[in-house]
Motif scaffolding. Structure first.
Motif, short mmCIF file in Angstrom:
data_model
loop_
_atom_site.label_atom_id
_atom_site.label_comp_id
_atom_site.label_asym_id
_atom_site.label_seq_id
_atom_site.Cartn_x
_atom_site.Cartn_y
_atom_site.Cartn_z
N ARG A 105 38.93 27.16 58.92
CA ARG A 105 38.77 28.59 59.20
C ARG A 105 37.34 28.97 58.79
O ARG A 105 36.82 28.43 57.82
N TYR A 106 36.74 29.89 59.54
CA TYR A 106 35.37 30.29 59.21
C TYR A 106 35.27 31.80 59.02
O TYR A 106 35.99 32.58 59.65
N CYS A 107 34.37 32.19 58.13
CA CYS A 107 33.99 33.59 57.96
C CYS A 107 32.55 33.75 58.44
O CYS A 107 31.74 32.82 58.28
N LYS A 108 32.24 34.90 59.01
CA LYS A 108 30.89 35.18 59.49
C LYS A 108 30.44 36.49 58.85
O LYS A 108 31.10 37.52 58.96
N PHE A 109 29.29 36.45 58.16
CA PHE A 109 28.82 37.61 57.40
C PHE A 109 27.66 38.35 58.06
O PHE A 109 27.25 39.41 57.61
N SER A 110 27.11 37.78 59.12
CA SER A 110 25.96 38.37 59.79
C SER A 110 26.41 39.24 60.97
O SER A 110 27.40 38.91 61.65
N ARG A 111 25.67 40.32 61.23
CA ARG A 111 25.94 41.15 62.40
C ARG A 111 24.96 40.85 63.53
O ARG A 111 24.80 41.65 64.46
N SER A 112 24.32 39.70 63.47
CA SER A 112 23.41 39.29 64.54
C SER A 112 23.61 37.82 64.89
O SER A 112 22.70 37.17 65.38
N LEU A 113 24.80 37.31 64.63
CA LEU A 113 25.11 35.89 64.86
C LEU A 113 26.29 35.78 65.81
O LEU A 113 27.40 36.21 65.49
N ASP A 202 24.79 27.49 54.28
CA ASP A 202 24.28 28.53 55.18
C ASP A 202 24.78 29.89 54.70
O ASP A 202 25.98 30.08 54.48
N ILE A 203 23.88 30.86 54.56
CA ILE A 203 24.27 32.16 54.00
C ILE A 203 25.02 33.03 55.01
O ILE A 203 25.66 34.02 54.62
N ASP A 204 24.97 32.68 56.29
CA ASP A 204 25.59 33.53 57.31
C ASP A 204 27.05 33.21 57.56
O ASP A 204 27.78 34.03 58.10
N ILE A 205 27.49 32.00 57.22
CA ILE A 205 28.87 31.61 57.46
C ILE A 205 29.45 30.91 56.23
O ILE A 205 28.71 30.44 55.36
#
Length: 352
Positions: A105-113, A202-205
């Protein structure tokens, strides 16, 4: 065998040998056509008057020849005149392993990815490495020395939407891996733990529950898409002052059936249809005079942004309708996915 390996049906390693001998191709075609002309005359449609005969090579498909070969008997076979070849048979071979599937499972923290490679302009080549799928697949491909990979998920979020909570279920199918020893029973858990740790640099995911799954188990991600539920939170804005009565109206309206025409932003790639969707739960909390936090649990496939904005009247009822506000006076500022309701990875699998 020349490679010194013993054949077995339980192996995940396949050797394919292709033999190419065209010397007797025309002779074989003429023989089959002579004895099974009626079968080969069926081409799927009637020929028009004075229409020229089709090239016989078009009729000799692999499937058709297999069907005709099964009808050969000993009497017909004896009529075939064998000839000695005058040239050597050409052959080629290839090696391939079965697909290796890694789930998690993945989380995504960026609003531009974006979830997959995405270009801002039509015809523009996406910038490599700037998507969730590439950030995950690249690490796995390089480690297992795979030829390529395929990224499959349970749904997708827009580029400006974060994926939070326990994350979105995904599976990576790795083609023709050349390094599989680290996935042996003794080292598999440590291998996947180290790979998960590397990807999470990676800080975005961030990924979790990384484990090996079967191809059949990976198909769960695409089964019963519309039956799944998803939880969202959204920061919304109104052009009119928010009253407690408006908030109260929202709490009284669920469960709610809505109808959404194919939304404007995806019309170029989706057919124009009316889609019925269910809002299972809905609550709102006033933040200030013009902002409020909206919580939703919806049927998968619901366009939440358009439910809030109304999409020029294409979603009925919309949030504005429920709050008794003029269409176009409510907008969404930020949207997050907080939960995707799916038992993944399968409980029978030990995830790291």
């Amino acid at each position: 065998m020349a490679i010194g390996l013993r054949p077995t049906l339980n192996s995940d390693f396949t050797i394919t040998i292709n033999f190419n001998k065209n010397e007797f191709m025309q002779k074989d075609m003429d023989f089959l056509l002579c004895h099974f002309g009626q079968e080969f005359s069926t081409v799927g449609k009637k020929r028009k008057f004075n229409e020229p005969d089709l090239d016989t090579a078009v009729l000799y498909t692999k499937i058709k020849v297999d069907q005709i070969s099964s009808k050969l008997n000993s009497k017909i076979a004896r009529e075939y005149q064998m000839s000695s070849p005058t040239s050597k048979c050409e052959f080629s071979f290839s090696f391939e392993r079965d697909l290796v599937c890694i789930g998690g499972r993945y989380c995504k923290f960026s609003r531009s990815l974006p979830q997959s490679p995405w270009a801002t302009e039509i015809g523009e080549v996406p910038e490599p490495g700037k998507s969730v799928s590439e950030k995950i697949c690249k690490v796995l491909e390089e480690y297992f020395k795979a030829d390529s990979s395929r990224f499959t998920t349970s749904g997708r979020e827009d580029i400006d939407v974060r994926m939070l909570g326990t994350g979105r279920p995904f599976a990576v199918q790795l083609l023709n891996c050349r390094r599989l020893k680290p996935l042996s029973s003794l080292s598999q858990v440590k291998t996947l733990f180290d790979l998960q740790k590397k990807i999470n640099e990676d800080i975005d995911i961030q990924i979790r529950d990384l484990c090996r799954v079967t191809s059949k188990e990976a198909q769960i991600l695409n089964v019963g898409q519309e039956e799944k539920k998803k939880v969202y939170s959204a920061v919304c804005y109104t052009q009119v002052p928010i009253t407690e009565e408006m908030i109260k109206h929202l709490k009284e309206k669920y469960p709610l059936e809505i109808v959404q025409k194919t939304v404007v932003r995806v019309l170029k790639r989706r057919p124009l249809l009316d889609r019925n969707r269910t809002i299972y739960f809905m609550s709102a909390m006033k933040l200030d005079e013009f902002h409020f936090l909206l919580k939703l649990e919806t049927q998968a496939g619901t366009y939440v942004k358009e439910f809030v904005t109304g999409d020029f009247g294409r979603t009925r009822p919309s949030l504005a309708d429920l709050m008794e506000i003029e269409l176009g006076k409510v907008d969404i500022l930020q949207l997050d996915v907080e939960h995707v309701d799916l038992d993944w990875p399968p409980k029978s699998i030990h995830a790291v």
